[in-house]
Design an enzyme around this catalytic site. Sequence first.
Site, PDB file in Angstrom:
ATOM      1  N   ASP A  10       0.871  -1.178   0.000  1.00  0.00           N
ATOM      2  CA  ASP A  10       0.000   0.000   0.000  1.00  0.00           C
ATOM      3  C   ASP A  10       0.904   1.223   0.000  1.00  0.00           C
ATOM      4  OD1 ASP A  10      -2.303   1.660   0.271  1.00  0.00           O
ATOM      5  OD2 ASP A  10      -2.066   1.708   2.445  1.00  0.00           O
ATOM      6  N   SER A  11       0.299   2.390  -0.222  1.00  0.00           N
ATOM      7  CA  SER A  11       1.074   3.632  -0.174  1.00  0.00           C
ATOM      8  C   SER A  11       1.530   3.924   1.248  1.00  0.00           C
ATOM      9  CB  SER A  11       0.202   4.782  -0.653  1.00  0.00           C
ATOM     10  OG  SER A  11      -0.909   4.908   0.214  1.00  0.00           O
ATOM     11  N   TYR A  42      -0.504   8.311  -2.545  1.00  0.00           N
ATOM     12  CA  TYR A  42      -0.537   7.995  -3.974  1.00  0.00           C
ATOM     13  C   TYR A  42      -1.687   8.750  -4.651  1.00  0.00           C
ATOM     14  CZ  TYR A  42       2.432   3.694  -3.707  1.00  0.00           C
ATOM     15  OH  TYR A  42       3.438   2.770  -3.560  1.00  0.00           O
ATOM     16  N   GLY A  43      -2.739   9.030  -3.870  1.00  0.00           N
ATOM     17  CA  GLY A  43      -3.991   9.592  -4.405  1.00  0.00           C
ATOM     18  C   GLY A  43      -3.838  10.742  -5.384  1.00  0.00           C
ATOM     19  N   CYS A  73      -4.908  -1.244  -1.693  1.00  0.00           N
ATOM     20  CA  CYS A  73      -4.812   0.185  -1.958  1.00  0.00           C
ATOM     21  C   CYS A  73      -5.741   0.448  -3.142  1.00  0.00           C
ATOM     22  CB  CYS A  73      -3.364   0.526  -2.319  1.00  0.00           C
ATOM     23  SG  CYS A  73      -3.136   2.239  -2.811  1.00  0.00           S
ATOM     24  N   ASN A  74      -6.834   1.148  -2.889  1.00  0.00           N
ATOM     25  CA  ASN A  74      -7.810   1.414  -3.952  1.00  0.00           C
ATOM     26  C   ASN A  74      -7.164   2.186  -5.098  1.00  0.00           C
ATOM     27  OD1 ASN A  74     -10.825   0.893  -2.716  1.00  0.00           O
ATOM     28  ND2 ASN A  74      -9.353   1.440  -1.153  1.00  0.00           N
ATOM     29  N   THR A  75      -6.272   3.112  -4.743  1.00  0.00           N
ATOM     30  CA  THR A  75      -5.645   3.962  -5.756  1.00  0.00           C
ATOM     31  C   THR A  75      -4.750   3.129  -6.678  1.00  0.00           C
ATOM     32  OG1 THR A  75      -5.604   5.641  -4.024  1.00  0.00           O
ATOM     33  CG2 THR A  75      -4.394   6.133  -6.034  1.00  0.00           C
ATOM     34  N   CYS A 183     -10.895   4.011   0.542  1.00  0.00           N
ATOM     35  CA  CYS A 183      -9.442   4.103   0.697  1.00  0.00           C
ATOM     36  C   CYS A 183      -9.094   3.271   1.926  1.00  0.00           C
ATOM     37  CB  CYS A 183      -9.025   5.562   0.905  1.00  0.00           C
ATOM     38  SG  CYS A 183      -7.315   5.759   1.456  1.00  0.00           S
ATOM     39  N   HIS A 185      -6.880   3.452   4.060  1.00  0.00           N
ATOM     40  CA  HIS A 185      -6.495   4.179   5.277  1.00  0.00           C
ATOM     41  C   HIS A 185      -7.723   4.540   6.124  1.00  0.00           C
ATOM     42  CE1 HIS A 185      -2.625   4.701   3.290  1.00  0.00           C
ATOM     43  NE2 HIS A 185      -2.135   5.322   4.351  1.00  0.00           N
TER      44      HIS A 185
HETATM   45  N1  DGL Z   1      -4.603   3.589   0.956  1.00  0.00           N
HETATM   46  C1  DGL Z   1      -4.674   3.871  -0.408  1.00  0.00           C
HETATM   47  C2  DGL Z   1      -6.037   3.682  -1.003  1.00  0.00           C
HETATM   48  O1  DGL Z   1      -6.711   2.772  -0.604  1.00  0.00           O
HETATM   49  C3  DGL Z   1      -3.937   5.054  -0.938  1.00  0.00           C
HETATM   50  C4  DGL Z   1      -4.169   6.375  -0.320  1.00  0.00           C
HETATM   51  C5  DGL Z   1      -3.157   7.357  -0.840  1.00  0.00           C
HETATM   52  O2  DGL Z   1      -1.979   7.063  -0.756  1.00  0.00           O
HETATM   53  O3  DGL Z   1      -3.553   8.418  -1.312  1.00  0.00           O
HETATM   54  O4  DGL Z   1      -6.435   4.383  -1.894  1.00  0.00           O
END
Ligand code: DGL
Length: 259
Positions: A10-11, A42-43, A73-75, A183, A185
């Site tokens: 993940d990020s 990462y977003g 990580c959805n992104t 997300c 997080h």
């Molecule tokens: N936790 C990640 C997600 O599910 C990335 C969030 C990020 O880094 O912006 O999208």
Amino acid sequence: MSKAPLGFFDSGVGGTSVWSEVNSLLPNEHSVYLADSKNAPYGPKGKDRIIELSIKNTELLLKKGCKLIAVPCNTATTNAIDVLRSTYDIPFVGIEPAIKPAALQTKTNSIGVLATKGTLSSALFHKTSSLHTSGIQVIEQVGEGLVPLVEAGKINHKETLNLLEKYTKPMLDANIDYLVLGCSHYPYLITPLKKVLPNHITIIDSGEAVARQVQAVLSQYDLLNKDIKPATHYFYTNTTVDTLKQLLPKQKYIEYLDF
Ligand code: DGL
């Protein structure tokens, strides 16, 4: 190969919310988790950069001998999983916002989705959303600033509460009854979210669905670890170990690694 670990990246620390679901469903499975906190969030990054970072993380997990890679990580999933699947000969399990269950269960015909810019602007998100939400109002909100707060371990801070209040206000005005956390997080923000949301709003995330999918894919490839010895879990971060230790107080191996 069935005794090899599951890989996660993940990020940053957020994907451990999903790791925990996988671990409770599949306690025999060893794992290696990469928190790429140095490059979080990462977003706001462009698709090409997200793909580049996803490839870097995947290469390291392959070096660690992983038998399956979960991308909690959805992104990264919405921007890079197609490239990963076509590049590497190993099963990948991704995560996407749980729009379908929210759309199926809403009584007010109005749902909220809180996610990163990278997820909400991805083609995969648009495809999934338009497939499941016909006749339903979807209030999308970029959770700008939330990932860095979780990365810093500021879960119950005033700053976090204020942002959550601001981001959910248009959703409340639109009478949502489901809030989708898009997300990985954000499940760590459920406690402060409950403070700003009325009780009748159901908060859903995709952690359990990812765990079931990991189980299904392992079983499909005959990769489930039948060993009943306690599993070993390694968590690597390329910044400080503090937040991982705060979120996973029972884990023994939380280490710094330069990747
Ligand atoms: N936790 C990640 C997600 O599910 C990335 C969030 C990020 O880094 O912006 O999208």
